[in-house]
Design a protein around this motif. Structure first.
Motif, PDB file in Angstrom:
ATOM      1  N   LEU A   3       0.885  -1.158   0.000  1.00  0.00           N
ATOM      2  CA  LEU A   3       0.000   0.000   0.000  1.00  0.00           C
ATOM      3  C   LEU A   3       0.920   1.204   0.000  1.00  0.00           C
ATOM      4  N   ILE A   4       0.835   1.988  -1.057  1.00  0.00           N
ATOM      5  CA  ILE A   4       1.724   3.129  -1.250  1.00  0.00           C
ATOM      6  C   ILE A   4       0.960   4.409  -0.948  1.00  0.00           C
ATOM      7  N   LEU A   5       1.541   5.269  -0.111  1.00  0.00           N
ATOM      8  CA  LEU A   5       1.027   6.603   0.123  1.00  0.00           C
ATOM      9  C   LEU A   5       1.862   7.534  -0.731  1.00  0.00           C
ATOM     10  N   PHE A   6       1.225   8.358  -1.529  1.00  0.00           N
ATOM     11  CA  PHE A   6       1.915   9.230  -2.475  1.00  0.00           C
ATOM     12  C   PHE A   6       1.326  10.630  -2.371  1.00  0.00           C
ATOM     13  N   ASN A   7       2.197  11.636  -2.307  1.00  0.00           N
ATOM     14  CA  ASN A   7       1.756  13.031  -2.316  1.00  0.00           C
ATOM     15  C   ASN A   7       1.847  13.525  -3.759  1.00  0.00           C
ATOM     16  N   LYS A   8       0.695  13.543  -4.432  1.00  0.00           N
ATOM     17  CA  LYS A   8       0.651  13.905  -5.845  1.00  0.00           C
ATOM     18  C   LYS A   8       0.854  15.408  -6.019  1.00  0.00           C
ATOM     19  N   PRO A   9       1.851  15.801  -6.809  1.00  0.00           N
ATOM     20  CA  PRO A   9       2.046  17.218  -7.071  1.00  0.00           C
ATOM     21  C   PRO A   9       0.976  17.792  -8.007  1.00  0.00           C
ATOM     22  N   PHE A  10       0.856  19.091  -8.002  1.00  0.00           N
ATOM     23  CA  PHE A  10      -0.021  19.840  -8.891  1.00  0.00           C
ATOM     24  C   PHE A  10       0.348  19.531 -10.345  1.00  0.00           C
ATOM     25  N   ARG A 115       2.738  26.132  -3.582  1.00  0.00           N
ATOM     26  CA  ARG A 115       2.385  25.506  -4.855  1.00  0.00           C
ATOM     27  C   ARG A 115       3.230  26.105  -5.961  1.00  0.00           C
ATOM     28  N   ASN A 116       3.583  25.252  -6.922  1.00  0.00           N
ATOM     29  CA  ASN A 116       4.337  25.706  -8.081  1.00  0.00           C
ATOM     30  C   ASN A 116       3.537  25.361  -9.333  1.00  0.00           C
ATOM     31  N   PRO A 117       3.042  26.359 -10.077  1.00  0.00           N
ATOM     32  CA  PRO A 117       3.189  27.796  -9.852  1.00  0.00           C
ATOM     33  C   PRO A 117       2.274  28.266  -8.722  1.00  0.00           C
ATOM     34  N   PRO A 118       2.610  29.418  -8.138  1.00  0.00           N
ATOM     35  CA  PRO A 118       1.788  29.914  -7.034  1.00  0.00           C
ATOM     36  C   PRO A 118       0.386  30.323  -7.492  1.00  0.00           C
ATOM     37  N   ARG A 155      -7.164  26.443  -4.829  1.00  0.00           N
ATOM     38  CA  ARG A 155      -6.197  25.370  -4.559  1.00  0.00           C
ATOM     39  C   ARG A 155      -6.898  24.291  -3.750  1.00  0.00           C
ATOM     40  N   LEU A 156      -6.642  23.029  -4.117  1.00  0.00           N
ATOM     41  CA  LEU A 156      -7.280  21.896  -3.454  1.00  0.00           C
ATOM     42  C   LEU A 156      -6.219  20.852  -3.120  1.00  0.00           C
TER      43      LEU A 156
END
Length: 188
Positions: A3-10, A115-118, A155-156
């Motif tokens: 089970l992988i936890l991943f922080n998905k970028p924008f 966040r990139n871009p802001p 932003r979400l």
């Protein structure tokens, strides 16, 4: 059964298949035979769960199992008591009516990465933050809910799914970690 936890970028697509000119999960996760348990739109960020176990994937992602999902939402404008009450109550979005949820105004989260871009800044219109927790997850639901009460989402960030959260498993965008099978407990 990873089970992988991943922080998905924008702006990362929630798929492994490549799409020209766009980043996808394959750019961050080189683990064979895993699949997302649920989705996040490209313009949303935050926690995703991935697994190679089809039953676990179904249990996490399927709305019948009511895994709570929490989001930090930066909105255009400032919510008043009425707009927060409307967000929390069943809200008719045209093609479906939402289930009741929790929605509270919060201070800007200090721990949240930039966040990139802001987010664009407009001096004539303030922004604010709302923490929303749902037990369902229809397509673009949070964005549609905030728009319906006059507070468009800027932003979400999804911060938790069921018992898994970025608070207890701090990951920067693009980072991932495997949760040991014993950490999953009776979830499979």
């Amino acid at each position: 059964m990873p089970l992988i936890l991943f922080n998905k970028p924008f702006q990362v697509l929630c798929q492994f298949s490549p799409q020209e000119g766009r980043e996808s999960l394959a750019d961050y996760l080189d683990i064979p035979n895993i699949y997302p348990a649920g989705r996040l739109d490209a313009d949303s960020e935050g926690l995703m769960l991935l697994t190679d176990d089809g039953r676990l994937q179904h249990k996490i992602a399927h709305p019948d199992h009511k895994e709570a999902k929490s989001y930090l939402v930066q909105v255009d404008g400032v919510p008043d008591a009425e707009s927060l009450a409307r967000l929390q109550a069943p809200l008719d979005l045209g093609d479906f009516v939402t289930k009741p949820c929790r929605a509270v105004r919060i201070a800007e989260p200090e721990w949240l990465w930039p966040r990139n871009p802001p987010i664009r800044a407009r001096k004539d219109k303030p922004t604010s933050w709302i923490a929303i927790t749902l037990e369902e997850g229809k397509n673009r639901q949070v964005r549609r809910m905030t728009a319906a009460v006059g507070l468009p989402t800027l932003r979400l960030v999804r911060t938790s799914i069921g018992p898994f959260s970025l608070a207890s498993h701090p990951l920067m965008p693009g980072e991932w970690m495997e949760v040991a099978a014993e950490d999953v407990g009776g979830r499979s």
